[in-house]
Write a protein that holds these residues in place. Sequence first.
Motif, PDB file in Angstrom:
ATOM      1  N   TYR A  73       2.542   6.580   5.908  1.00 12.60           N
ATOM      2  CA  TYR A  73       1.688   7.517   5.175  1.00 12.60           C
ATOM      3  C   TYR A  73       0.412   7.808   5.943  1.00 12.60           C
ATOM      4  O   TYR A  73      -0.082   8.925   5.959  1.00 12.60           O
ATOM      5  CB  TYR A  73       1.367   6.974   3.766  1.00 12.60           C
ATOM      6  N   TRP A  74      -0.094   6.793   6.633  1.00 14.58           N
ATOM      7  CA  TRP A  74      -1.356   6.958   7.335  1.00 14.58           C
ATOM      8  C   TRP A  74      -1.179   7.814   8.583  1.00 14.58           C
ATOM      9  O   TRP A  74      -1.931   8.748   8.843  1.00 14.58           O
ATOM     10  CB  TRP A  74      -1.929   5.582   7.699  1.00 14.58           C
ATOM     11  N   ALA A 134      -6.930   2.970   7.739  1.00 19.36           N
ATOM     12  CA  ALA A 134      -7.319   2.348   9.005  1.00 19.36           C
ATOM     13  C   ALA A 134      -7.526   0.851   8.824  1.00 19.36           C
ATOM     14  O   ALA A 134      -7.177   0.058   9.709  1.00 19.36           O
ATOM     15  CB  ALA A 134      -8.589   3.002   9.538  1.00 19.36           C
ATOM     16  N   TRP A 162     -10.508  14.224   4.610  1.00 16.97           N
ATOM     17  CA  TRP A 162      -9.589  13.290   5.257  1.00 16.97           C
ATOM     18  C   TRP A 162     -10.069  11.852   5.189  1.00 16.97           C
ATOM     19  O   TRP A 162      -9.289  10.912   5.212  1.00 16.97           O
ATOM     20  CB  TRP A 162      -9.364  13.686   6.717  1.00 16.97           C
ATOM     21  N   PHE A 186      -4.483  20.818  10.019  1.00 21.10           N
ATOM     22  CA  PHE A 186      -5.746  21.293   9.460  1.00 21.10           C
ATOM     23  C   PHE A 186      -6.776  21.620  10.537  1.00 21.10           C
ATOM     24  O   PHE A 186      -7.397  22.674  10.502  1.00 21.10           O
ATOM     25  CB  PHE A 186      -6.305  20.269   8.470  1.00 21.10           C
ATOM     26  N   ILE A 203       8.308   8.261   1.544  1.00 21.61           N
ATOM     27  CA  ILE A 203       6.878   8.493   1.750  1.00 21.61           C
ATOM     28  C   ILE A 203       6.630   9.834   2.434  1.00 21.61           C
ATOM     29  O   ILE A 203       5.795  10.628   2.004  1.00 21.61           O
ATOM     30  CB  ILE A 203       6.295   7.329   2.586  1.00 21.61           C
ATOM     31  N   PHE A 250       0.436   4.043  -2.576  1.00 19.07           N
ATOM     32  CA  PHE A 250       0.279   5.427  -2.130  1.00 19.07           C
ATOM     33  C   PHE A 250       1.177   6.343  -2.949  1.00 19.07           C
ATOM     34  O   PHE A 250       0.811   7.454  -3.304  1.00 19.07           O
ATOM     35  CB  PHE A 250       0.627   5.530  -0.649  1.00 19.07           C
ATOM     36  N   LEU A 251       2.371   5.865  -3.282  1.00 17.32           N
ATOM     37  CA  LEU A 251       3.305   6.652  -4.075  1.00 17.32           C
ATOM     38  C   LEU A 251       2.938   6.643  -5.555  1.00 17.32           C
ATOM     39  O   LEU A 251       3.606   7.260  -6.368  1.00 17.32           O
ATOM     40  CB  LEU A 251       4.729   6.112  -3.901  1.00 17.32           C
ATOM     41  N   SER A 290       0.832  -1.201   0.000  1.00 18.61           N
ATOM     42  CA  SER A 290       0.000   0.000   0.000  1.00 18.61           C
ATOM     43  C   SER A 290       0.867   1.251   0.000  1.00 18.61           C
ATOM     44  O   SER A 290       0.480   2.281  -0.549  1.00 18.61           O
ATOM     45  CB  SER A 290      -0.951  -0.004   1.193  1.00 18.61           C
ATOM     46  N   SER A 291       2.061   1.170   0.615  1.00 17.09           N
ATOM     47  CA  SER A 291       2.976   2.318   0.574  1.00 17.09           C
ATOM     48  C   SER A 291       3.368   2.614  -0.870  1.00 17.09           C
ATOM     49  O   SER A 291       3.402   3.771  -1.287  1.00 17.09           O
ATOM     50  CB  SER A 291       4.238   2.054   1.389  1.00 17.09           C
ATOM     51  N   LEU A 344      -5.816   4.983  -1.476  1.00 20.74           N
ATOM     52  CA  LEU A 344      -4.927   5.933  -0.782  1.00 20.74           C
ATOM     53  C   LEU A 344      -4.288   6.876  -1.782  1.00 20.74           C
ATOM     54  O   LEU A 344      -4.180   8.079  -1.549  1.00 20.74           O
ATOM     55  CB  LEU A 344      -3.824   5.167  -0.044  1.00 20.74           C
ATOM     56  N   ARG A 346      -5.035  11.073  -2.003  1.00 20.35           N
ATOM     57  CA  ARG A 346      -3.927  11.945  -1.602  1.00 20.35           C
ATOM     58  C   ARG A 346      -4.165  13.403  -2.006  1.00 20.35           C
ATOM     59  O   ARG A 346      -3.773  14.321  -1.291  1.00 20.35           O
ATOM     60  CB  ARG A 346      -2.651  11.426  -2.257  1.00 20.35           C
ATOM     61  N   GLU A 385      -3.845  16.032   9.602  1.00 15.02           N
ATOM     62  CA  GLU A 385      -5.246  16.374   9.771  1.00 15.02           C
ATOM     63  C   GLU A 385      -5.479  17.018  11.145  1.00 15.02           C
ATOM     64  O   GLU A 385      -6.128  18.056  11.257  1.00 15.02           O
ATOM     65  CB  GLU A 385      -6.095  15.099   9.614  1.00 15.02           C
ATOM     66  N   LEU A 395       2.665   3.789  -7.445  1.00 17.07           N
ATOM     67  CA  LEU A 395       3.420   2.775  -8.175  1.00 17.07           C
ATOM     68  C   LEU A 395       2.743   1.409  -8.126  1.00 17.07           C
ATOM     69  O   LEU A 395       3.375   0.394  -8.357  1.00 17.07           O
ATOM     70  CB  LEU A 395       4.836   2.663  -7.593  1.00 17.07           C
ATOM     71  N   GLU A 411      -8.608   9.116   2.823  1.00 14.79           N
ATOM     72  CA  GLU A 411      -7.336   8.502   3.165  1.00 14.79           C
ATOM     73  C   GLU A 411      -7.440   7.712   4.465  1.00 14.79           C
ATOM     74  O   GLU A 411      -6.835   6.667   4.611  1.00 14.79           O
ATOM     75  CB  GLU A 411      -6.260   9.589   3.361  1.00 14.79           C
ATOM     76  N   PHE A 412      -8.234   8.265   5.393  1.00 15.31           N
ATOM     77  CA  PHE A 412      -8.263   7.690   6.738  1.00 15.31           C
ATOM     78  C   PHE A 412      -8.762   6.252   6.751  1.00 15.31           C
ATOM     79  O   PHE A 412      -8.129   5.373   7.318  1.00 15.31           O
ATOM     80  CB  PHE A 412      -9.128   8.563   7.647  1.00 15.31           C
ATOM     81  N   ILE A 463      -6.455  15.405   0.656  1.00 18.93           N
ATOM     82  CA  ILE A 463      -6.189  15.257   2.087  1.00 18.93           C
ATOM     83  C   ILE A 463      -6.731  16.440   2.882  1.00 18.93           C
ATOM     84  O   ILE A 463      -7.383  16.281   3.904  1.00 18.93           O
ATOM     85  CB  ILE A 463      -4.671  15.162   2.366  1.00 18.93           C
ATOM     86  N   SER A 464      -6.488  17.661   2.379  1.00 21.14           N
ATOM     87  CA  SER A 464      -6.827  18.823   3.195  1.00 21.14           C
ATOM     88  C   SER A 464      -8.333  19.035   3.286  1.00 21.14           C
ATOM     89  O   SER A 464      -8.820  19.594   4.258  1.00 21.14           O
ATOM     90  CB  SER A 464      -6.150  20.075   2.632  1.00 21.14           C
TER      91      SER A 464
END
Lengths: 294, 348
Positions: free
Chosen positions: B186-187, A267, A259, B198, B289, A232-233, A228-229, A248, A252, B194, A235, A262-263, A255-256
């Motif tokens: 990343y999480w 999780a 949330w 934020f 990351i 996330f990048l 997942s990393s 994810l 990205r 957040e 790839l 991504e959360f 995010i702002s």
Amino acid sequence: MTAIDSHTSLSGVSSRAASTTRLLGRLRIGPILSVVFLLFLVVAVVDPSILTHYQPLAVDPAHSLEAPSVAHWFGTDQSGRDIFARVVYGASASLSIGVIATALGMAVAVILGVIGGLGGRFVDGVISRVLEILFAFPALLLALLFVTIFGASVTSLIISVGLGSAPGYARMVRGQVIAVKNAPYVEASYVLGHSRARILRQTILPNAMRPLLVLGTLGIGQSIVWASSLSFLGLGAAPPAPEWGAMLAAGRDFISSAWWGEFFPGAMIVLVTLATTSLGRYLARRLEGRGSEA
Amino acid sequence: MTATATATATEPTRFEDDLDSDFSADFSAGATGANRRGGGWRRVARTVGTGILVLWGAATVTFIAVNAMPGNPAIAMAGGAGSHPSKALVAAVTAQYGFDKPLVIQYLMYLLQLVQGHLGFSSSQKMQVVDVIAQSIWPTLLLTGSALVLAWVIAIASSLLTVRRRRAVSSLGSGLEVLSAALPQYWLGIVLLEVFAFSLGWIPATGGTGVVGLILPALTLAIPLAGFMSQVTRDEFDAALEQPFVVSARARGMSDGGVRVRHALRHAILPGLTLSGWAIGSLISGAVIVETLFSRNGLGGALLGAVTQQDMPLTVGVTLIVALTYVIANIVVDAFYVIADPRLRSRS
């Protein structure tokens, strides 16, 4: 569980037994919760429609980027897709990546470890040095190198994560094989006139593999985190697919403002890791307990 | 190990049986001082030797990688097909690296180039690889260095405060350790962003180069590592508190806190020290990351750019630098080992 408690308090050295009992008492709830969570995942893999009536790819632009609510438990993404549905439907893809990558890493590790452990001084020396060199590469870096060569796809994701985790397992297998091969029961097997192949297959391998069961359980969570990393990048799996890592990557950019995109996929990955770690540790203690009794 | 990326809770025990390994020294040896071969400084010398071997191996692996790339390696080293290098440049690179010669000669020439510090031209950054690395290595070292220190502070505090305390406190400590070791960077980074950037607005999301901007990225890297290191320190601390010298120190009238800090801690940090050498590698992975997430400059970002644009020279350069950092970190760790454990000095 009570049977185990009484067993440990009866056996030998008091401080050790006490600390084992304490550990069991402390983490008893852990393995149970882990199993419950893993059962939930099994349902998600077998028939995700039981858990949600939303479709993971159903677009609903009128409800894009909505915060979690009664209608959408985990909120919606930028196209109005239900994130809970995507998380549930994504379980099978994400879990298979983790399981296949771990299996691949283990297979490579067993081959290298057994050759190293049983080979002569020279072979063992070469394999140990190779493992040491591979160890200098952080797993993520090895994966990045691999993705640079073969391009980003789920296949190269699985192979790179699997190969990246192999050196760690291989060291462990090698150590185990060396420990087992000098055990009296292996010597006894030689004396009985069993062939080398039979001793390897029936005596050395089963005994050396036992700790791998624990490592494998722990490794699945880890492989999912690595995969997942990489996703996330950007790839790994391509974004519209309902896969946790791809979710994810897609979330990205928001995010702002949102949330939850991504959360929640993250999780789920944390929960899988916790569940497999807790189960792995529990298994390790069970196996350890049996070992000391024997 | 591995780990990276964050590592599993049993990562340390994974190597316990491997007494021959140079880098991942036996984690169980801290309390007993047994099964360690040779004196302390000889151990350092051996690490240096293995380090050279590792660097050579890393160079070889990357050489294989360059050759496994589809397409002409000379074009790749000259900046990739995307940058349309001139015929003259491709010819110059071909001559410099000997791409028209047999593979063995190519390999030797490649090694020669590396020893001289020629790493090629980066197509994604449009400059020499050496310059890209020189520019981006310091922010990354600053980030990973502060994360390592932070992780140590958290791990030691957690061991000192929660090992062998009341049951609730101990369970809380070890539960939190397992949880934090399981957090993907990343999480965790997203959650920290957040909450602190934020929602609360305490820290700007992209804080630039200042100390304030370093807090969240360093915490993101440090928390999983701390969870993982303190699991090892905890076990060792627990074992050290059972040793006879603890009883005798208590009998002399030393306070419980004094015993913990003055006696048990020294034992407990040994396996953590070994882990630190490994952690440098995993921290640099994590930096890829974290630097992406917090839009920081650094090696990680440069590497990611190189990978996505198939910029082989830069990927190779960064890979070698990471291997070098790993080797140096392990030599430093071994030296620290000798300082922290006087038993190693007397035997050499």
